[in-house]
Each structure stands twice: as structure tokens, then as C-alpha cells.
Design a protein around this motif. Structure first.
Motif, PDB file in Angstrom:
ATOM      1  N   LEU A 141       0.805  -1.215   0.000  1.00  0.00           N
ATOM      2  CA  LEU A 141       0.000   0.000   0.000  1.00  0.00           C
ATOM      3  C   LEU A 141       0.838   1.265   0.000  1.00  0.00           C
ATOM      4  CD1 LEU A 141      -2.606  -1.228   2.635  1.00  0.00           C
ATOM      5  CD2 LEU A 141      -2.971  -1.034   0.163  1.00  0.00           C
ATOM      6  N   GLY A 142       2.150   1.108  -0.124  1.00  0.00           N
ATOM      7  CA  GLY A 142       3.020   2.269  -0.134  1.00  0.00           C
ATOM      8  C   GLY A 142       3.440   2.692   1.260  1.00  0.00           C
ATOM      9  N   LYS A 143       4.093   3.853   1.326  1.00  0.00           N
ATOM     10  CA  LYS A 143       4.604   4.391   2.583  1.00  0.00           C
ATOM     11  C   LYS A 143       3.953   5.739   2.864  1.00  0.00           C
ATOM     12  CE  LYS A 143       7.767   1.128   3.190  1.00  0.00           C
ATOM     13  NZ  LYS A 143       7.758   0.205   4.351  1.00  0.00           N
ATOM     14  N   MET A 179       5.058   2.457   7.221  1.00  0.00           N
ATOM     15  CA  MET A 179       5.828   3.551   7.813  1.00  0.00           C
ATOM     16  C   MET A 179       7.260   3.590   7.284  1.00  0.00           C
ATOM     17  SD  MET A 179       4.552   3.017  11.763  1.00  0.00           S
ATOM     18  CE  MET A 179       5.381   4.482  12.424  1.00  0.00           C
ATOM     19  N   THR A 180       7.822   4.806   7.265  1.00  0.00           N
ATOM     20  CA  THR A 180       9.252   4.987   7.057  1.00  0.00           C
ATOM     21  C   THR A 180       9.902   5.157   8.431  1.00  0.00           C
ATOM     22  OG1 THR A 180       9.198   7.408   6.974  1.00  0.00           O
ATOM     23  CG2 THR A 180       8.714   6.220   4.924  1.00  0.00           C
ATOM     24  N   ILE A 228      -4.820   7.976  23.483  1.00  0.00           N
ATOM     25  CA  ILE A 228      -4.220   8.342  22.209  1.00  0.00           C
ATOM     26  C   ILE A 228      -2.705   8.302  22.373  1.00  0.00           C
ATOM     27  CG2 ILE A 228      -4.092   9.982  20.307  1.00  0.00           C
ATOM     28  CD1 ILE A 228      -6.619  11.319  21.345  1.00  0.00           C
ATOM     29  N   VAL A 229      -2.036   7.424  21.628  1.00  0.00           N
ATOM     30  CA  VAL A 229      -0.600   7.250  21.736  1.00  0.00           C
ATOM     31  C   VAL A 229       0.034   7.521  20.375  1.00  0.00           C
ATOM     32  CG1 VAL A 229       1.289   5.735  22.440  1.00  0.00           C
ATOM     33  CG2 VAL A 229      -0.989   5.460  23.466  1.00  0.00           C
ATOM     34  N   VAL A 230       1.114   8.290  20.385  1.00  0.00           N
ATOM     35  CA  VAL A 230       1.876   8.579  19.177  1.00  0.00           C
ATOM     36  C   VAL A 230       3.126   7.698  19.177  1.00  0.00           C
ATOM     37  CG1 VAL A 230       3.025  10.358  17.810  1.00  0.00           C
ATOM     38  CG2 VAL A 230       1.080  10.967  19.280  1.00  0.00           C
ATOM     39  N   PHE A 231       3.263   6.899  18.124  1.00  0.00           N
ATOM     40  CA  PHE A 231       4.353   5.938  18.023  1.00  0.00           C
ATOM     41  C   PHE A 231       5.286   6.299  16.883  1.00  0.00           C
ATOM     42  CE2 PHE A 231       0.937   3.299  19.888  1.00  0.00           C
ATOM     43  CZ  PHE A 231       1.610   2.669  20.931  1.00  0.00           C
ATOM     44  N   ASN A 232       6.513   5.787  16.976  1.00  0.00           N
ATOM     45  CA  ASN A 232       7.463   5.747  15.871  1.00  0.00           C
ATOM     46  C   ASN A 232       7.795   4.289  15.568  1.00  0.00           C
ATOM     47  OD1 ASN A 232       8.802   8.340  17.703  1.00  0.00           O
ATOM     48  ND2 ASN A 232       8.047   8.722  15.655  1.00  0.00           N
TER      49      ASN A 232
END
Length: 234
Positions: A141-143, A179-180, A228-232
Motif C-alpha cells: 500500500l506504499g509508505k 511507515m518509514t 491516544i498514543v503517538v508511536f514511531n
């Protein structure tokens, strides 16, 4: 979809916690969502009614405002909504000025509804059919610079067709593949606490930060109805 009572985020967010599987539900089935979005599509076409804003407008705007203020995100950033549903999140992001928007959903009726909502409001976005429980080597699905999930992981956690540990593994693997190294992933949940989300995703993701949400007191403990959590990418 009813949320679980939340644990204290302050005491548990940095440590692994035990995670108990949720009871499977029809809310975790494709047939349920096809029927749901068929009704919402008819309501929109016939009466102009958009339908439910999952978790409420306040939570949606918290995510939209976070992206608007985030120095890592620009109007040209590639943003994907995982489980776009009726397309309200995509529409609000378009209204905020984001130009490179994609909605994914496994419901054909959700995709049609999202397209109809966005185009009726004279905005542009791309929509794709995709099942995040598909085998990871079958999805391409791409990045994206930003991946969003507001309720889809909750529904996946109620899926009766797979062991929940297997469903979680496929889901997180597919998200990571979108994700990149610089991407962010914002996961919003009412079924899981922040410590539980962090624990379940620990093999795939690392925490960047959390977005504050309304709190409640119960039994002398403070918790959140929605996390709500922001991940890398790990």
C-alpha cells in the motif's frame, strides 16, 4: 463499542502490563461494518446525515490539532487513515489544509461513503480497499508520513475469526510496513489503556508521546475513557 475501565497512565505507561483478550463481538466482523456503512451511506445520500463520529468530535479534533501543530508534519505530508469508515476524519484533515490524504477500509460501503462525503464537500482524497488482517506479504500500500487509527484496532481486537494474538501481530506488522523511519503512527482506542497499547505494540513500535484526553476518577484512581498514543517505527 464499550470501553474498558482505564488504569492510571502515569504509573503504568513505561512498563509492560498483562493484556487480557477481549470477548469477540460482531463489531469485529466485516459483515457488521458493511451493513452499518450501507445504512450510513443511504442516510447521507437521502438526508445529508454524515453518521457517527467515532469517539466523538472532541477526540477527532485532538488528533487533527496535534497534526496541525506538529513540526514533523506539513500540508504535503502523506497521511493515511486506517479504517476510514464514513470519511469524517479525512474530511476534517482536508478542511485543515492537508493535501495528500488516503483512506483505507475493508468495507466497500465505507469506501463509497467516504468518497461521497469528501467529494460532496469539494475536497480530494484517495481511497483504497484494504484489510489490515491480510497476510503482510500480500499487502503493498506504499509508505506514509503519518498513519492514523481511530477505532480500527479496537474492532480488530474483537474479531472472532482469528486468535487475538495473531490478529494483533498481523495488524502491527502491516502498520509498520506502511511507515518509514521518520513516520508517526497515532493510535486512538477506547478498549485499551495506554499501558496496554504500549505493551501490545512493543515488538513493533516505540512511544513518542501521548495526547492528553479527558480523565475520570474511579475508586480513587485516575484514568482515561480514550487513549491516544503517538508511536514511531522501532
Amino acid at each position: 463499542m464499550s470501553g474498558k475501565a482505564s488504569e492510571s497512565e502515569e504509573s503504568g505507561s513505561k512498563n509492560a502490563v498483562a493484556v487480557e483478550d477481549l470477548k469477540p463481538s460482531e463489531l469485529g466482523t466485516k459483515n457488521y461494518w458493511e451493513d452499518n456503512f450501507k445504512d450510513e451511506l443511504n442516510d447521507f445520500k437521502n438526508h445529508g446525515i454524515i453518521g457517527d463520529v467515532w469517539f466523538g468530535e472532541d477526540i477527532m479534533y485532538k488528533v487533527v490539532n496535534y497534526l496541525s501543530d506538529c513540526h514533523l508534519v506539513t500540508e504535503e505530508s502523506k497521511i493515511v487513515d486506517l479504517g476510514c469508515g464514513n470519511g469524517v476524519m479525512i474530511l476534517e484533515l482536508a478542511r485543515e489544509g492537508f493535501k495528500n490524504l488516503t483512506g483505507l477500509d475493508y468495507s466497500e460501503n465505507a469506501i463509497e461513503l467516504s468518497k461521497t462525503l469528501v467529494t460532496t464537500n469539494e475536497h480530494d482524497a484517495t481511497f483504497k480497499m484494504a484489510n489490515l488482517l491480510e497476510e503482510p506479504d500480500k499487502l503493498d500500500l506504499g509508505k506514509y508520513d503519518v498513519c492514523l487509527d481511530k477505532g480500527t484496532f479496537d474492532a480488530i481486537s474483537l474479531c472472532p475469526d482469528l486468535p487475538q494474538s495473531e490478529a494483533r501481530a498481523k495488524y502491527f506488522t502491516n502498520v509498520v510496513n506502511l511507515m518509514t523511519e521518520q513516520s508517526i503512527f497515532i493510535l486512538t482506542s477506547c478498549n485499551w489503556t495506554t499501558p496496554e497499547l504500549i505493551s501490545m505494540s512493543a515488538d513493533y513500535l516505540k512511544v513518542q508521546e501521548t495526547i492528553p484526553t479527558p480523565q475520570f476518577m474511579f475508586g480513587g484512581k485516575c484514568g482515561n475513557v480514550v487513549s491516544i498514543v503517538v508511536f514511531n517505527k522501532k
